[in-house]
Design a protein around this motif. Structure first.
Motif, PDB file in Angstrom:
ATOM      1  N   HIS A 150      12.691  31.418  33.283  1.00 19.87           N
ATOM      2  CA  HIS A 150      13.699  31.044  34.279  1.00 19.87           C
ATOM      3  C   HIS A 150      14.732  32.143  34.520  1.00 19.87           C
ATOM      4  O   HIS A 150      15.518  32.038  35.459  1.00 19.87           O
ATOM      5  CB  HIS A 150      14.394  29.744  33.861  1.00 19.87           C
ATOM      6  N   ALA A 151      14.701  33.194  33.728  1.00 18.78           N
ATOM      7  CA  ALA A 151      15.635  34.301  33.930  1.00 18.78           C
ATOM      8  C   ALA A 151      15.349  35.044  35.226  1.00 18.78           C
ATOM      9  O   ALA A 151      16.240  35.624  35.843  1.00 18.78           O
ATOM     10  CB  ALA A 151      15.568  35.270  32.750  1.00 18.78           C
ATOM     11  N   ARG A 152      14.069  35.067  35.638  1.00 19.91           N
ATOM     12  CA  ARG A 152      13.647  35.776  36.861  1.00 19.91           C
ATOM     13  C   ARG A 152      14.061  37.247  36.827  1.00 19.91           C
ATOM     14  O   ARG A 152      14.550  37.795  37.827  1.00 19.91           O
ATOM     15  CB  ARG A 152      14.208  35.101  38.111  1.00 19.91           C
ATOM     16  N   THR A 153      13.886  37.878  35.681  1.00 21.08           N
ATOM     17  CA  THR A 153      14.206  39.299  35.513  1.00 21.08           C
ATOM     18  C   THR A 153      13.021  39.999  34.871  1.00 21.08           C
ATOM     19  O   THR A 153      12.149  39.359  34.275  1.00 21.08           O
ATOM     20  CB  THR A 153      15.443  39.489  34.623  1.00 21.08           C
ATOM     21  N   ASP A 154      13.019  41.333  34.951  1.00 23.31           N
ATOM     22  CA  ASP A 154      11.963  42.103  34.299  1.00 23.31           C
ATOM     23  C   ASP A 154      12.019  41.919  32.791  1.00 23.31           C
ATOM     24  O   ASP A 154      10.983  41.829  32.123  1.00 23.31           O
ATOM     25  CB  ASP A 154      12.093  43.589  34.653  1.00 23.31           C
ATOM     26  N   ALA A 155      13.230  41.860  32.246  1.00 13.58           N
ATOM     27  CA  ALA A 155      13.374  41.667  30.800  1.00 13.58           C
ATOM     28  C   ALA A 155      12.838  40.298  30.387  1.00 13.58           C
ATOM     29  O   ALA A 155      12.160  40.156  29.356  1.00 13.58           O
ATOM     30  CB  ALA A 155      14.841  41.809  30.402  1.00 13.58           C
ATOM     31  N   GLY A 156      13.129  39.285  31.186  1.00 12.97           N
ATOM     32  CA  GLY A 156      12.623  37.951  30.890  1.00 12.97           C
ATOM     33  C   GLY A 156      11.112  37.898  30.988  1.00 12.97           C
ATOM     34  O   GLY A 156      10.446  37.272  30.153  1.00 12.97           O
TER      35      GLY A 156
END
Length: 238
Positions: A150-156
């Motif tokens: 659910h972060a919707r980031t590359d790290a997530g």
């Protein structure tokens, strides 16, 4: 001709329904699977989406072709089932290779990619590996997966990808895809003659289920499958 038009329109309706389910996502079922550790309802939702979005379209193409070729009803039913399952298997394996940037695991480790790895996860897409992982991870890791997705980031996406790879979900997905195609082939195999086209149809199923890169030197070779297709190949070599 009427039958073909009906099949075509049925496939269009199925494709639109599948795309709608895909766009809506499966987040409610995912939330429930994370809390319970039971992935069955989530897996069924995603299978239904894959069947409508891809399986029915692949089936329609094969079914229309079989009708035009004069297939009898038994052949038609087996061809339709096989190609629908090939389409579903293709979507399952596509969910897996998304984690590697659409290449093989060996190529991924070498830094070779076709697109950014884990694009689906970066877009918070609940994929088939994600669904299986909710039944394989412990409670803490399931919640980590939920937060990362659910972060919707590359790290997530990177964290979610690591959890999926460590959970064993990828192997479970590819095994399921392969068994799906193999089971459908058992019904089709005795109903079609041993020709080069039969070999190609079988090979298509292997490819859809495994999605091995064409230029991967370490690609696994599918196990020998005892069927009417193989004597044709051996006779051709002789």
């Amino acid at each position: 001709m009427l039958r073909i038009y009906q099949l075509y329109l049925r496939a269009l309706r199925a494709g639109h329904a599948g795309q709608a389910l895909d766009l809506a996502g499966h987040h409610t079922a995912f939330d429930e699977a994370v809390e319970s550790g039971d992935p069955r309802a989530l897996l069924e939702q995603i299978r239904t989406t894959h069947r409508l979005k891809t399986g029915r379209l692949v089936r329609c193409t094969a079914e229309i072709t079989a009708i035009l070729a004069g297939a009898d009803e038994a052949q038609l039913a087996a061809v339709s089932r096989y190609f629908e399952d090939v389409g579903i298997a293709y979507q399952i394996s596509d969910d897996v290779i998304d984690l590697y940037g659409q290449v093989s695991p060996d190529e991924y480790r070498q830094g070779i990619t076709v697109r950014s790895p884990a694009e689906d996860l970066a877009n918070a897409t609940v994929t088939y590996p994600v669904a299986h992982a909710t039944g394989l991870l412990d409670t803490a890791d399931r919640r980590r997966l939920h937060t990362a997705l659910h972060a919707r980031t590359d790290a997530g996406a990177l964290e979610a990808s690591d959890l999926l790879m460590r959970s064993g979900a990828l192997d479970v997905c590819l095994t399921e895809a392969r068994e799906l195609v193999d089971h459908a082939w058992q019904a089709l195999d005795p109903l079609i003659p041993p020709t080069l086209h039969k070999v190609m149809v079988r090979a298509l199923g292997w490819y859809a289920a495994q999605r091995v890169s064409e230029h991967d030197p370490h690609a696994p070779i599918p196990p020998p499958h005892r069927s009417a297709a193989l004597p044709f190949v051996e006779a051709g070599r002789e």
